[in-house]
Design an enzyme around this catalytic site. Structure first.
Site: not given
Length: 404
Positions: A362, A224, A121, A198, A201
């Site tokens: 993104c 999220k 991203h 990261d 997700q």
């Protein structure tokens, strides 16, 4: 087995209509919906204990402080951090990545290398580019293949004693690929390289065990995982957090201030300047409790059913191509219909009450790799159904007929 209808009843927004049609919400990779228990917890904070934390001796301040720190403890246990002071509250994944990248500015020199992957991203690319510009370090990129997987042979060739930090996502937001982060972390540590994961997700689909992973940093966003917007977590190993300088100056992050010199507070407060999103931090713990009450194994199993079903149904439509075909992926399907711009498909299915994401997500380098302007992304959560997937398939068929 999940009782999907009972779960759906806990999410007020799912009962509404959009453009006169029942809402089908397939934009969960962008943000998840919120259950009643989270919405009620937000109201409860402001109605019952609204006060600033860590600074007052009065009752409300103590209650707010206790609730905020209890949430930090919940998150520590959820990700299996060794210490609660390794858990920092942030405004989201982007904030956490920028905090770490800013800190590494004092640790890098020209000739050092920072590594990211081709699946990142923008939030896990741009801060590292800015860091390289400031320090003279070089940015290297782990390549990807046509299936949307990282080419680990390429990673092995790039990794060296010059590599000082690697930042890679656990799951690609654009393709759903689950990356082999355990292998990346283990190989990086042979060179003493720090690794940031990261988890924006992944946090909605699995429980990260940061000690088992042995990652140095792990970041994710609250919005999220059924929590409030403007919330997030940065986990960092104590040794690394002590090496990094503060990201911001202000109240709370100090031990003593004089006009001659300031000394900084101990972890975690060293990185938590100013009045935080107190309600958000508390309620993030509520969201974590809610997801754990359902069970991440059950969530992952059901979402995998949705992924397999959605993949099969969409491929029944002539001209559909799916991007991201790794065997190891989560409930994200990025696709296009031959000869039709993804924005046009997205606009028509919205008229039918179906929310999907269209564009580059993104992740422009991924789109350039496939030589496409973007994709239609349907991302599923545990409160979605196969009947909703059927509705999406029929909507795409209708859009195709209208636009062909």
């Amino acid at each position: 087995m999940l009782d999907i209808q009972s779960i759906r009843a806990e999410f007020p927004i799912l009962s509404q209509k959009v453009n006169g049609k029942p809402l089908v919400y397939f934009d969960n990779a962008a943000t998840s919906q919120k259950p009643k228990v989270v919405l009620e917890a937000i109201a409860s904070y402001y109605e019952e204990i609204n006060a600033n934390i860590h600074r007052g001796v009065h009752k409300l301040s103590q209650l707010a402080t206790d609730a905020y720190e209890a949430s930090r403890g919940k998150i520590q246990r959820h990700i299996n951090a060794a210490h609660s002071h390794e858990v920092l509250f942030t405004s989201g994944t982007t904030h956490g990545i920028n905090l770490v990248a800013n800190g590494f500015a004092s640790l890098l020199k020209p000739g050092d290398e920072v590594m990211v992957s081709a699946l990142e991203h923008h939030s896990n690319i741009v801060p590292w580019q800015m860091l390289c510009e400031r320090t003279g370090a070089q940015l290297t990129v782990i390549p990807m293949n046509e299936k949307g997987e990282l080419i680990m042979e390429g990673f092995d060739r790039l990794l060296s004693e010059k590599t000082k930090v690697i930042a890679v996502n656990h799951i690609s937001n654009a393709l759903g690929t689950i990356n082999p982060i355990e292998e990346i972390i283990a190989k990086a540590h042979r060179f003493g390289t720090a690794v940031l994961i990261d988890g924006a997700q992944s946090a909605a689909h699995m429980k990260p065990d940061v000690q088992a992973l042995d990652c140095d940093f792990y970041v994710f966003s609250g919005h999220k995982i059924c929590g409030p917007t403007g919330t997030g977590i940065l986990y960092g190993k104590e040794a690394w957090l002590n090496k990094l300088p503060p990201y911001q100056g202000g109240g709370e992050m100090i031990k003593e201030v004089t006009f001659e010199k300031t000394t900084y507070a101990d972890l975690p407060h060293k990185f938590e300047a100013g009045t935080p999103n107190i309600a958000g931090g508390i309620v993030l713990g509520t969201a974590i409790d809610y997801l754990n009450s359902i069970g991440f194994e059950a969530i992952a199993a059901y979402e995998n059913e949705l992924l397999e079903y959605g993949t099969r149904r969409l491929l029944e439509i002539e001209g559909v191509k799916i991007y991201g075909t790794s065997e190891h992926k989560t409930s994200v399907i990025s696709f296009n219909v031959e000869g039709i711009h993804p924005f046009d498909i997205g606009t028509i299915v919205d008229k039918l009450g179906i929310a999907v994401r269209t564009g580059h997500h993104c992740a422009q380098p991924i789109m350039r790799f496939f030589d496409i302007p973007g994709t239609i992304r349907a991302s599923f959560a545990f409160y979605n159904t196969k009947e909703e997937i059927d509705a999406l398939v029929e909507a795409v068929k209708k859009a195709k007929t209208m636009l062909s």
